[in-house]
Design a protein around this motif. Structure first.
Motif, mmCIF file in Angstrom:
data_model
loop_
_atom_site.group_PDB
_atom_site.id
_atom_site.type_symbol
_atom_site.label_atom_id
_atom_site.label_comp_id
_atom_site.label_asym_id
_atom_site.label_seq_id
_atom_site.Cartn_x
_atom_site.Cartn_y
_atom_site.Cartn_z
ATOM 1 N N ILE A 24 10.310 30.971 22.647
ATOM 2 C CA ILE A 24 9.365 31.991 22.337
ATOM 3 C C ILE A 24 9.812 33.486 22.198
ATOM 4 O O ILE A 24 9.637 34.118 21.249
ATOM 5 C CB ILE A 24 8.270 31.804 23.341
ATOM 6 C CG1 ILE A 24 7.634 30.690 23.449
ATOM 7 C CG2 ILE A 24 7.120 33.107 23.124
ATOM 8 C CD1 ILE A 24 6.231 30.428 24.571
ATOM 9 N N GLN A 25 10.724 33.787 23.118
ATOM 10 C CA GLN A 25 11.275 35.065 23.361
ATOM 11 C C GLN A 25 12.001 35.480 21.866
ATOM 12 O O GLN A 25 11.893 36.399 21.023
ATOM 13 C CB GLN A 25 11.961 35.458 24.349
ATOM 14 C CG GLN A 25 11.043 35.419 25.884
ATOM 15 C CD GLN A 25 11.890 35.639 26.856
ATOM 16 O OE1 GLN A 25 12.786 36.427 26.781
ATOM 17 N NE2 GLN A 25 11.687 34.984 27.930
ATOM 18 N N ASN A 26 12.950 34.587 21.668
ATOM 19 C CA ASN A 26 13.986 34.704 20.588
ATOM 20 C C ASN A 26 13.174 34.458 19.195
ATOM 21 O O ASN A 26 13.406 35.332 18.319
ATOM 22 C CB ASN A 26 15.092 33.544 20.635
ATOM 23 C CG ASN A 26 15.843 33.476 21.715
ATOM 24 O OD1 ASN A 26 15.826 34.658 22.477
ATOM 25 N ND2 ASN A 26 16.473 32.203 22.245
ATOM 26 N N ALA A 27 12.316 33.719 19.302
ATOM 27 C CA ALA A 27 11.286 33.564 18.160
ATOM 28 C C ALA A 27 10.667 34.917 17.682
ATOM 29 O O ALA A 27 10.469 35.303 16.352
ATOM 30 C CB ALA A 27 10.285 32.391 17.870
ATOM 31 N N GLY A 28 9.991 35.511 18.604
ATOM 32 C CA GLY A 28 9.402 36.689 18.653
ATOM 33 C C GLY A 28 10.445 37.961 18.193
ATOM 34 O O GLY A 28 9.748 38.799 17.535
ATOM 35 N N ASN A 29 11.392 37.839 18.528
ATOM 36 C CA ASN A 29 12.321 38.989 18.285
ATOM 37 C C ASN A 29 12.832 38.722 16.866
ATOM 38 O O ASN A 29 13.142 40.033 16.166
ATOM 39 C CB ASN A 29 13.855 38.716 18.912
ATOM 40 C CG ASN A 29 13.807 39.060 20.452
ATOM 41 O OD1 ASN A 29 12.673 39.849 20.705
ATOM 42 N ND2 ASN A 29 14.612 38.551 21.292
ATOM 43 N N LEU A 66 10.573 37.715 14.514
ATOM 44 C CA LEU A 66 9.158 37.487 13.777
ATOM 45 C C LEU A 66 8.939 36.115 13.176
ATOM 46 O O LEU A 66 8.410 36.083 12.145
ATOM 47 C CB LEU A 66 9.145 38.608 12.937
ATOM 48 C CG LEU A 66 8.813 39.979 13.454
ATOM 49 C CD1 LEU A 66 8.703 40.936 12.160
ATOM 50 C CD2 LEU A 66 7.684 40.367 14.309
ATOM 51 N N ASP A 67 9.548 35.002 13.862
ATOM 52 C CA ASP A 67 9.411 33.523 13.636
ATOM 53 C C ASP A 67 8.167 33.097 14.226
ATOM 54 O O ASP A 67 8.013 32.350 15.102
ATOM 55 C CB ASP A 67 10.429 32.906 14.023
ATOM 56 C CG ASP A 67 10.440 31.643 13.182
ATOM 57 O OD1 ASP A 67 9.454 31.170 12.792
ATOM 58 O OD2 ASP A 67 11.665 30.595 13.627
ATOM 59 N N ILE A 68 6.933 33.742 13.616
ATOM 60 C CA ILE A 68 5.707 33.531 14.190
ATOM 61 C C ILE A 68 5.295 31.790 14.469
ATOM 62 O O ILE A 68 4.797 31.284 15.296
ATOM 63 C CB ILE A 68 4.499 34.011 13.312
ATOM 64 C CG1 ILE A 68 4.800 35.606 13.234
ATOM 65 C CG2 ILE A 68 3.299 33.947 14.029
ATOM 66 C CD1 ILE A 68 4.907 36.233 14.724
ATOM 67 N N ARG A 113 7.350 29.561 14.994
ATOM 68 C CA ARG A 113 8.132 28.915 16.248
ATOM 69 C C ARG A 113 7.439 29.410 17.510
ATOM 70 O O ARG A 113 7.496 28.880 18.602
ATOM 71 C CB ARG A 113 9.536 29.214 16.125
ATOM 72 C CG ARG A 113 10.501 28.648 16.936
ATOM 73 C CD ARG A 113 12.096 28.587 16.611
ATOM 74 N NE ARG A 113 12.778 27.959 17.432
ATOM 75 C CZ ARG A 113 13.394 26.972 17.607
ATOM 76 N NH1 ARG A 113 12.837 26.016 16.500
ATOM 77 N NH2 ARG A 113 14.102 26.264 18.428
ATOM 78 N N VAL A 114 6.789 30.846 17.553
ATOM 79 C CA VAL A 114 6.030 31.319 18.574
ATOM 80 C C VAL A 114 5.052 30.160 18.955
ATOM 81 O O VAL A 114 5.279 29.948 20.050
ATOM 82 C CB VAL A 114 5.914 32.621 18.288
ATOM 83 C CG1 VAL A 114 5.042 33.141 19.644
ATOM 84 C CG2 VAL A 114 7.094 33.651 18.240
ATOM 85 N N TYR A 115 4.228 30.076 17.912
ATOM 86 C CA TYR A 115 3.129 29.173 18.384
ATOM 87 C C TYR A 115 3.610 27.831 18.745
ATOM 88 O O TYR A 115 2.859 27.204 19.694
ATOM 89 C CB TYR A 115 2.410 28.960 16.779
ATOM 90 C CG TYR A 115 1.056 30.231 16.918
ATOM 91 C CD1 TYR A 115 0.188 29.797 17.073
ATOM 92 C CD2 TYR A 115 1.511 31.488 15.892
ATOM 93 C CE1 TYR A 115 -0.801 30.967 16.943
ATOM 94 C CE2 TYR A 115 0.623 32.488 15.853
ATOM 95 C CZ TYR A 115 -0.574 32.334 16.396
ATOM 96 O OH TYR A 115 -1.481 33.068 16.083
#
Length: 289
Positions: free
Chosen positions: A243-248, A250-252, A254-256
């Motif tokens: 989640i953290q890496n995807a958020g960095n 902006l891979d939304i 993958r965050v979901y």
């Protein structure tokens, strides 16, 4: 003959022992336990709730009501999950699950004796209860800087965060459960000649089992909720790190995907604990009949 028909009608009304229409007279009856039917009904209702949320999510993503193009569709997120399972995401699930199970179990094991202490000894309750209420109000994420200073950035530091979250939840639930045991059971045991140790082991401990299991369920949920905070400590793997890496970047989607997988893992573990609880406290249901 009337007695047989009446018996069949009563069995059919109870949902057990009823025969299939057209079955020969000597054919065995099909038994459908009522609890299975209730479980299937509850599962169907729960699935309906999930489908409703997914439908609302799809509508909001297509119409652009929330965030414009920043809200992915359920299909996009599920595609990320499906393709990611073969590209390291399955390993992240296993790593996070292992962290939660191991360190939450440590927190529960440490919290149960303290809960017993607070619930059974008034002096200990008076001394320790304010401290427990103080520390349980502190969010685990607030402790991350201190944990890094004192325990480094290894696996132990992440485990301390999870153990901390589970420990205080267990203490409070076990303490409240023991404090709520009716005095009549203790007095009855003392009347039969039980000393304080026997009352603790033969009365208090059996009555505390449901509360310990409830504490395990609550602590497990808190552990999964604290996972992202725990994996803030320089974690390179696990769902929190995903989640953290995807958020960095902006891979939304993958965050979901990471958020949904955390929820699904917590749901499956909670269901397993509920099944175990139903077996371990079956005596309590029989005693209430």
């Amino acid at each position: 003959m009337p007695e047989v028909l009446a018996s069949d009608r009563r069995a059919a009304a109870a949902g057990v022992g009823a025969k299939e229409p057209g079955a020969p007279p000597g054919a065995p009856s099909r038994r459908v336990p009522r609890r299975w039917l209730a479980a299937l009904r509850n599962a169907a209702l729960g699935l309906t709730g999930f489908l409703g949320v997914v439908l609302l999510w799809q509508v909001m993503a297509v119409t652009g009501v929330v965030g414009g193009d920043l809200l992915p569709t359920p299909g996009q997120v599920f595609e990320v999950i499906w393709t990611g399972l073969g590209n390291g995401l399955a390993d992240d699930i296993l790593i996070s699950s292992r962290r939660v199970v191991v360190w939450v179990s440590v927190g529960i094991a440490a919290g149960v004796p303290v809960g017993f202490l607070l619930g059974w000894f008034p002096i200990a309750r008076a001394v320790l209860n304010p401290l427990v209420n103080f520390f349980r109000a502190l969010p685990p994420i607030a402790l991350v800087p201190l944990v890094i200073v004192y325990f480094g950035i290894g696996e132990l530091a992440r485990g301390i965060i999870l153990m901390y979250a589970a420990f205080f939840a267990t203490v409070v639930i076990v303490f409240e459960g023991i404090a709520g045991i009716e005095d009549k059971y203790v007095r009855a045991a003392q009347t039969l000649g039980a000393n304080r140790i026997e009352v603790l082991t033969r009365v208090v401990l059996p009555f505390s089992v449901p509360h310990i299991l409830t504490a395990a369920r609550v602590s497990l949920g808190i552990g999964w909720a604290s996972l992202v905070a725990a994996e803030l400590v320089a974690a390179q793997d696990g769902l929190g790190a995903v989640i953290q890496n995807a958020g960095n970047f902006l891979d939304i989607p993958r965050v979901y995907a990471g958020i949904i997988l955390i929820g699904l893992c917590a749901l499956l573990m909670d269901a397993a604990l509920r099944l175990a609880s139903a077996r371990l406290v079956r005596w309590q249901d029989r005693g209430n009949r």
